[in-house]
Each structure stands twice: as C-alpha cells, then as structure tokens.
Design a protein around this motif. Structure first.
Motif, PDB file in Angstrom:
ATOM      1  N   GLN A  49       0.839  -1.194   0.000  1.00 55.98           N
ATOM      2  CA  GLN A  49       0.000   0.000   0.000  1.00 55.98           C
ATOM      3  C   GLN A  49       0.877   1.248   0.000  1.00 55.98           C
ATOM      4  O   GLN A  49       1.702   1.455   0.882  1.00 55.98           O
ATOM      5  CB  GLN A  49      -0.892  -0.014   1.236  1.00 55.98           C
ATOM      6  N   LYS A  50       0.720   2.090  -1.005  1.00 58.80           N
ATOM      7  CA  LYS A  50       1.460   3.347  -1.100  1.00 58.80           C
ATOM      8  C   LYS A  50       0.588   4.447  -0.518  1.00 58.80           C
ATOM      9  O   LYS A  50      -0.429   4.803  -1.089  1.00 58.80           O
ATOM     10  CB  LYS A  50       1.809   3.656  -2.555  1.00 58.80           C
ATOM     11  N   LYS A  51       0.988   4.960   0.617  1.00 53.56           N
ATOM     12  CA  LYS A  51       0.193   5.997   1.265  1.00 53.56           C
ATOM     13  C   LYS A  51       0.687   7.391   0.917  1.00 53.56           C
ATOM     14  O   LYS A  51      -0.088   8.333   0.898  1.00 53.56           O
ATOM     15  CB  LYS A  51       0.250   5.817   2.783  1.00 53.56           C
ATOM     16  N   THR A  52       1.990   7.523   0.673  1.00 55.83           N
ATOM     17  CA  THR A  52       2.598   8.821   0.421  1.00 55.83           C
ATOM     18  C   THR A  52       3.489   8.713  -0.805  1.00 55.83           C
ATOM     19  O   THR A  52       4.335   7.824  -0.869  1.00 55.83           O
ATOM     20  CB  THR A  52       3.467   9.261   1.623  1.00 55.83           C
ATOM     21  N   ARG A  53       3.280   9.601  -1.781  1.00 55.88           N
ATOM     22  CA  ARG A  53       4.114   9.589  -2.988  1.00 55.88           C
ATOM     23  C   ARG A  53       4.511  11.011  -3.345  1.00 55.88           C
ATOM     24  O   ARG A  53       3.710  11.940  -3.216  1.00 55.88           O
ATOM     25  CB  ARG A  53       3.362   8.985  -4.177  1.00 55.88           C
ATOM     26  N   PHE A  54       5.742  11.149  -3.787  1.00 50.69           N
ATOM     27  CA  PHE A  54       6.281  12.411  -4.278  1.00 50.69           C
ATOM     28  C   PHE A  54       6.458  12.306  -5.783  1.00 50.69           C
ATOM     29  O   PHE A  54       6.784  11.241  -6.302  1.00 50.69           O
ATOM     30  CB  PHE A  54       7.656  12.687  -3.661  1.00 50.69           C
ATOM     31  N   HIS A  55       6.286  13.427  -6.463  1.00 47.43           N
ATOM     32  CA  HIS A  55       6.597  13.491  -7.889  1.00 47.43           C
ATOM     33  C   HIS A  55       7.107  14.901  -8.184  1.00 47.43           C
ATOM     34  O   HIS A  55       6.511  15.888  -7.746  1.00 47.43           O
ATOM     35  CB  HIS A  55       5.369  13.181  -8.751  1.00 47.43           C
ATOM     36  N   SER A  56       8.223  14.965  -8.894  1.00 43.37           N
ATOM     37  CA  SER A  56       8.828  16.243  -9.252  1.00 43.37           C
ATOM     38  C   SER A  56       9.568  16.062 -10.577  1.00 43.37           C
ATOM     39  O   SER A  56       9.562  14.971 -11.158  1.00 43.37           O
ATOM     40  CB  SER A  56       9.804  16.696  -8.152  1.00 43.37           C
ATOM     41  N   ALA A  57      10.245  17.100 -11.005  1.00 45.25           N
ATOM     42  CA  ALA A  57      11.075  17.009 -12.209  1.00 45.25           C
ATOM     43  C   ALA A  57      12.417  16.359 -11.898  1.00 45.25           C
ATOM     44  O   ALA A  57      13.171  16.035 -12.804  1.00 45.25           O
ATOM     45  CB  ALA A  57      11.285  18.400 -12.800  1.00 45.25           C
ATOM     46  N   ASN A  58      12.715  16.150 -10.623  1.00 40.13           N
ATOM     47  CA  ASN A  58      13.984  15.569 -10.185  1.00 40.13           C
ATOM     48  C   ASN A  58      13.759  14.084  -9.874  1.00 40.13           C
ATOM     49  O   ASN A  58      13.347  13.715  -8.776  1.00 40.13           O
ATOM     50  CB  ASN A  58      14.493  16.323  -8.949  1.00 40.13           C
ATOM     51  N   GLU A  59      14.031  13.230 -10.842  1.00 35.33           N
ATOM     52  CA  GLU A  59      13.753  11.799 -10.702  1.00 35.33           C
ATOM     53  C   GLU A  59      14.546  11.159  -9.565  1.00 35.33           C
ATOM     54  O   GLU A  59      14.027  10.291  -8.861  1.00 35.33           O
ATOM     55  CB  GLU A  59      14.061  11.092 -12.022  1.00 35.33           C
ATOM     56  N   GLU A  60      15.787  11.585  -9.360  1.00 33.23           N
ATOM     57  CA  GLU A  60      16.592  11.036  -8.257  1.00 33.23           C
ATOM     58  C   GLU A  60      15.958  11.357  -6.914  1.00 33.23           C
ATOM     59  O   GLU A  60      15.903  10.513  -6.020  1.00 33.23           O
ATOM     60  CB  GLU A  60      18.015  11.564  -8.312  1.00 33.23           C
ATOM     61  N   PHE A  61      15.479  12.592  -6.760  1.00 30.53           N
ATOM     62  CA  PHE A  61      14.788  12.965  -5.534  1.00 30.53           C
ATOM     63  C   PHE A  61      13.559  12.091  -5.325  1.00 30.53           C
ATOM     64  O   PHE A  61      13.321  11.591  -4.227  1.00 30.53           O
ATOM     65  CB  PHE A  61      14.360  14.441  -5.555  1.00 30.53           C
ATOM     66  N   GLU A 134      15.014  20.694   0.957  1.00 28.39           N
ATOM     67  CA  GLU A 134      15.693  21.987   0.882  1.00 28.39           C
ATOM     68  C   GLU A 134      16.909  21.929  -0.033  1.00 28.39           C
ATOM     69  O   GLU A 134      17.122  22.831  -0.841  1.00 28.39           O
ATOM     70  CB  GLU A 134      16.094  22.463   2.277  1.00 28.39           C
ATOM     71  N   SER A 135      17.711  20.875   0.073  1.00 28.33           N
ATOM     72  CA  SER A 135      18.913  20.797  -0.760  1.00 28.33           C
ATOM     73  C   SER A 135      18.569  20.467  -2.215  1.00 28.33           C
ATOM     74  O   SER A 135      19.259  20.911  -3.126  1.00 28.33           O
ATOM     75  CB  SER A 135      19.901  19.774  -0.194  1.00 28.33           C
ATOM     76  N   SER A 136      17.507  19.718  -2.448  1.00 27.90           N
ATOM     77  CA  SER A 136      17.128  19.345  -3.811  1.00 27.90           C
ATOM     78  C   SER A 136      16.422  20.459  -4.560  1.00 27.90           C
ATOM     79  O   SER A 136      16.475  20.511  -5.795  1.00 27.90           O
ATOM     80  CB  SER A 136      16.216  18.112  -3.785  1.00 27.90           C
ATOM     81  N   PHE A 137      15.743  21.343  -3.839  1.00 24.58           N
ATOM     82  CA  PHE A 137      14.921  22.357  -4.489  1.00 24.58           C
ATOM     83  C   PHE A 137      15.220  23.767  -3.982  1.00 24.58           C
ATOM     84  O   PHE A 137      14.342  24.635  -4.026  1.00 24.58           O
ATOM     85  CB  PHE A 137      13.440  22.029  -4.301  1.00 24.58           C
ATOM     86  N   SER A 138      16.429  24.021  -3.537  1.00 23.28           N
ATOM     87  CA  SER A 138      16.772  25.335  -2.976  1.00 23.28           C
ATOM     88  C   SER A 138      16.567  26.456  -3.986  1.00 23.28           C
ATOM     89  O   SER A 138      16.211  27.566  -3.609  1.00 23.28           O
ATOM     90  CB  SER A 138      18.207  25.343  -2.454  1.00 23.28           C
TER      91      SER A 138
END
Length: 150
Positions: A49-61, A134-138
C-alpha cells in the motif's frame, strides 16, 4: 484526520497564477505532479500500500523520497487509538511528563506508547526529508512569495 485513512500525493514544482480555491482545479507543474503522485498511490500490488508519494522534475529525488516514505509507512503501520492519543498529547505538550499528566498515565507508559508508535522515527524521517527537500529544491525558494490560499 483520523479515523480517515488518507493517501498523499505531493507535487513539487512551479505554480502558475494566483493560489485560489478550489486547489484541485489549479494548474501548474506542482499541481500536475501532485495528480501524478496521487495516481501512483493507487498503482502496484494490493499488499504494498502506497500511502505517500512524491513526484517532481527531479527523478533522483523522487526515488529517494518515495523509498523513504514507503519504508516509513511500513514502519509506522496502523497505530492504536492509545498510541495516537499519546502522540497527539505529546505534540501539544512537547514533554513526556506533561503528556503523561494530561492522559492520566505514568511517564513510562507515555514513553512506551511513543516508542511503540515509532514516533521518534517519524520525527527523524520528517526532519531528514526537510533537509533533502531543501537541498534538492533550494533554487525554487526564490520564486516563492509566501502567498496563502484565500
């Protein structure tokens, strides 16, 4: 939000236009990514069960954040009502002894409830993810105006 069981899709990106209600109709990269993340919470085998997912332009993040939260969600699992009650009281009082007093239990029971709820692990996860975000999207902070949704 208890007793509801929520899924969270978190999109990180730029927002186009002013923030206004209803937010589910807003456009821009952040909202599009959030919608993709919500869809990802529904995918995969039912036993995972995936309860929390992130999606951004930074695939590594995204890989790191989704792994961290998959492990966190598995670790925390389903807390009992007593554990949630203790967590809520601790968040309000910020001290175990005061939490115990409010709940009319002894401090060792309050401490044990917090430990069994993996509360300290959750705090560490939150603080670690804050640093990673913070470091990924400063560079995105410069575009944030502090605008609130009216």
């Amino acid at each position: 939000m208890r007793p509801l069981r929520l899924r969270m899709g978190i999109g990180i990106g730029l927002i186009s236009g002013r923030l206004r209600r209803p937010v589910n109709e807003l456009g821009g990269q952040a909202f599009e990514f959030a919608r993709i993340a919500m869809e990802e919470t529904r995918e995969g085998p039912s036993h995972f069960q995936k309860k929390t997912r992130f999606h951004s332009a930074n695939e590594e993040f995204d890989v790191v954040a989704n792994l961290v939260y998959a492990l966190h969600d598995a670790l925390v699992g389903d807390l009992s009502d007593k554990q949630w009650e203790t967590v809520d009281a601790y968040l309000a009082k910020k001290r175990v002894d005061l939490t115990a007093r409010v709940l009319k239990i002894n401090a060792s029971t309050a401490s044990r409830n917090l430990a069994r709820s993996h509360f300290w692990h959750s705090l560490e996860t939150i603080n670690g993810m804050k640093r990673i975000i913070e470091s990924s999207f400063s560079n995105m902070y410069e575009s944030v105006s502090g605008e609130r949704i009216a």
